[in-house]
Write a protein that holds these residues in place. Structure first.
Motif, mmCIF file in Angstrom:
data_model
loop_
_atom_site.group_PDB
_atom_site.id
_atom_site.type_symbol
_atom_site.label_atom_id
_atom_site.label_comp_id
_atom_site.label_asym_id
_atom_site.label_seq_id
_atom_site.Cartn_x
_atom_site.Cartn_y
_atom_site.Cartn_z
ATOM 1 N N ILE A 161 0.833 -1.207 0.000
ATOM 2 C CA ILE A 161 0.000 0.000 0.000
ATOM 3 C C ILE A 161 0.859 1.244 0.000
ATOM 4 O O ILE A 161 0.559 2.223 -0.688
ATOM 5 C CB ILE A 161 -0.926 -0.018 1.241
ATOM 6 N N LEU A 162 1.945 1.222 0.769
ATOM 7 C CA LEU A 162 2.827 2.378 0.916
ATOM 8 C C LEU A 162 4.266 1.961 0.662
ATOM 9 O O LEU A 162 4.618 0.788 0.830
ATOM 10 C CB LEU A 162 2.701 2.967 2.332
ATOM 11 N N PRO A 163 5.129 2.896 0.241
ATOM 12 C CA PRO A 163 6.546 2.563 0.059
ATOM 13 C C PRO A 163 7.167 2.079 1.360
ATOM 14 O O PRO A 163 6.912 2.634 2.426
ATOM 15 C CB PRO A 163 7.166 3.895 -0.397
ATOM 16 N N TRP A 171 7.617 13.578 -0.402
ATOM 17 C CA TRP A 171 6.692 13.810 0.713
ATOM 18 C C TRP A 171 5.297 14.075 0.154
ATOM 19 O O TRP A 171 5.148 14.754 -0.867
ATOM 20 C CB TRP A 171 7.145 15.029 1.522
ATOM 21 N N PRO A 172 4.217 13.520 0.743
ATOM 22 C CA PRO A 172 4.204 12.759 2.007
ATOM 23 C C PRO A 172 4.208 11.252 1.845
ATOM 24 O O PRO A 172 4.243 10.539 2.839
ATOM 25 C CB PRO A 172 2.892 13.221 2.626
ATOM 26 N N VAL A 173 4.142 10.752 0.576
ATOM 27 C CA VAL A 173 3.922 9.318 0.374
ATOM 28 C C VAL A 173 5.031 8.484 1.009
ATOM 29 O O VAL A 173 4.774 7.527 1.754
ATOM 30 C CB VAL A 173 3.809 9.008 -1.133
ATOM 31 N N PRO A 178 6.807 5.353 7.733
ATOM 32 C CA PRO A 178 7.735 5.620 8.849
ATOM 33 C C PRO A 178 7.224 6.692 9.808
ATOM 34 O O PRO A 178 7.505 6.639 11.010
ATOM 35 C CB PRO A 178 9.019 6.078 8.144
ATOM 36 N N GLY A 179 6.463 7.661 9.300
ATOM 37 C CA GLY A 179 5.905 8.682 10.175
ATOM 38 C C GLY A 179 4.891 8.111 11.141
ATOM 39 O O GLY A 179 4.852 8.495 12.322
ATOM 40 N N ILE A 180 4.067 7.190 10.678
ATOM 41 C CA ILE A 180 3.084 6.541 11.550
ATOM 42 C C ILE A 180 3.797 5.718 12.622
ATOM 43 O O ILE A 180 3.419 5.733 13.800
ATOM 44 C CB ILE A 180 2.129 5.665 10.728
ATOM 45 N N VAL A 181 4.846 5.005 12.223
ATOM 46 C CA VAL A 181 5.610 4.206 13.191
ATOM 47 C C VAL A 181 6.276 5.109 14.219
ATOM 48 O O VAL A 181 6.213 4.861 15.430
ATOM 49 C CB VAL A 181 6.662 3.347 12.451
#
Length: 308
Positions: A161-163, A171-173, A178-181
Motif C-alpha cells: 500500500i505504501l513505500p 513527501w508525504p507518500v 515511517p511517520g506513523i511508526v
C-alpha cells in the motif's frame, strides 16, 4: 505578550550555552582517538597525527575547544569533520529528510491522537473508551523497531500500500509509513492526555454553567471544555517535536531514510565529534524555539493566563 516573549528568549540564551557545553564535553570526553579511527587498523604516522590534531584543536583543553567552536557557531560555521568536509554541508540535505519525517509523525500524533482522545473522553467508561485505552497501551508496550519491521512487512511487502523504504516517492507518500511508526508512541500519550483532561473538564463548574445557559453540546465541548483540555496536550506536543527530530535514528534505519539520525549514528561509530555536536546543537535550537511557541500558545488556549 511581547515582553514575555523577549523574557523567554533571554532565558533561552544561558540554557543554550549550558546545554551545548555539556554536549560538547560529553562527546569529546569519549575514549578513543578519532585520528586513529580515520585509518582503521593501519597505524597513523606521528607527524600526520600531530598535524591533524593541531588542525582540529584536539590538543587544546576541552573548554578552549568549545570556545573556538562557539566562535565559529556565532558566524554560522558548524566546523568540519576529520576528512575536511563541512558539517553544514553534510547535514544540509539530511535535515530535509528528518524534518519531513518529524512533521509527518507530529501531524499524525496531533490529528489522530486528539481525535481518539476526544472520542474516548466523551464516552468515558464505554466501549470506545476501552478500545482507546487498550489500543494505546499496546502501542506503548511494543518497541518501535518491532512495530517498524512489522509495518514494513505488512503494508510495504505483503500488501504494498505504501513505500517500504527510501524517499523516491517524495513527501508525504514516502514518509507516511515511517511517520506513523515514529509517531505511534506519541499518539498514545496524546490520546490519553486528551481523554483524561477532557473527562475532568466536562465535570467542571464552568461546563455545567454553560450547559445550564442552554448552549449546544458542540459549543460546550469545542469552545469551553476542549479548549482548556488541550493545554497539557500542547505542552507534550511541543516537547515531543524535538524528540521526534532527534529520536528518529531507529526509524530512519528501518526505512532506509538518509536523515540526520542516520548520519549521527554513523558519526558516533567513526568518532566524528564535530558532526555529532553540530547536529545536536541544531536540535537544541529547534527544541528551544518550539518550547517558546508552546508557551505563547497557552494564552490563546486559556484566556485566564496573562503574561503582562
Amino acid at each position: 505578550m511581547w515582553r514575555y516573549a523577549l523574557r523567554r528568549l533571554l532565558q533561552a540564551v544561558p540554557v543554550f550555552f549550558g546545554t551545548t557545553l555539556l554536549i560538547y564535553c560529553m562527546v569529546f570526553a569519549l575514549p578513543g582517538d578519532p585520528i586513529q579511527a580515520l585509518a582503521g587498523d593501519k597505524p597513523v604516522p606521528e607527524s600526520v597525527a600531530q598535524a591533524l590534531r593541531a588542525r582540529y584543536n584536539l590538543d587544546d583543553p576541552v573548554l578552549v575547544q568549545y570556545a573556538k567552536y562557539l566562535g565559529g557557531l556565532l558566524t554560522g560555521d558548524l566546523g568540519e569533520n576529520y576528512t575536511g568536509q563541512k558539517v553544514s554541508e553534510m547535514l544540509g540535505g539530511r535535515w530535509t529528510v528528518t524534518a519531513s519525517l518529524a512533521v509527518t509523525a507530529w501531524m499524525f500524533e496531533l490529528v489522530i491522537g486528539i481525535a481518539l482522545g476526544v472520542w474516548a473522553g466523551l464516552r468515558r467508561g464505554r466501549l470506545a473508551d476501552t478500545l482507546v485505552l487498550g489500543g494505546t497501551t499496546l502501542l506503548i508496550a511494543v518497541p518501535v523497531f518491532v512495530l517498524g519491521y512489522t509495518a514494513q512487512l505488512a503494508f510495504g511487502v505483503h500488501w504494498p500500500i505504501l513505500p517500504s523504504a527510501g524517499t523516491d516517492e517524495g513527501w508525504p507518500v514516502s514518509y507516511l509509513l515511517p511517520g506513523i511508526v515514529l509517531g505511534s508512541l506519541g499518539l498514545s500519550y496524546v490520546a490519553r492526555l486528551t481523554r483524561t483532561s477532557l473527562a475532568e473538564n466536562l465535570r467542571a463548574d464552568y461546563v455545567r454553567t454553560a450547559r445550564a445557559k442552554g448552549l449546544s453540546r458542540v459549543r460546550v465541548v469545542g469552545r469551553h471544555a476542549l479548549r482548556n483540555s488541550l493545554i497539557p496536550v500542547v505542552t507534550y506536543l511541543g516537547v515531543d517535536f524535538g524528540s521526534l527530530m532527534g529520536g528518529a535514528i531507529v526509524t530512519e534505519g528501518i526505512f532506509n531514510l538518509p536523515g540526520v539520525g542516520q548520519q549521527v549514528f554513523q558519526s558516533i561509530q567513526l568518532k566524528e565529534g564535530p558532526v555529532v555536536v553540530g547536529a545536536v546543537t541544531l536540535l537544541v535550537l529547534i527544541f528551544l524555539l518550539v518550547n517558546l511557541v508552546v508557551d505563547l500558545l497557552y494564552g490563546l488556549l486559556d484566556p485566564r493566563i496573562r503574561y503582562e
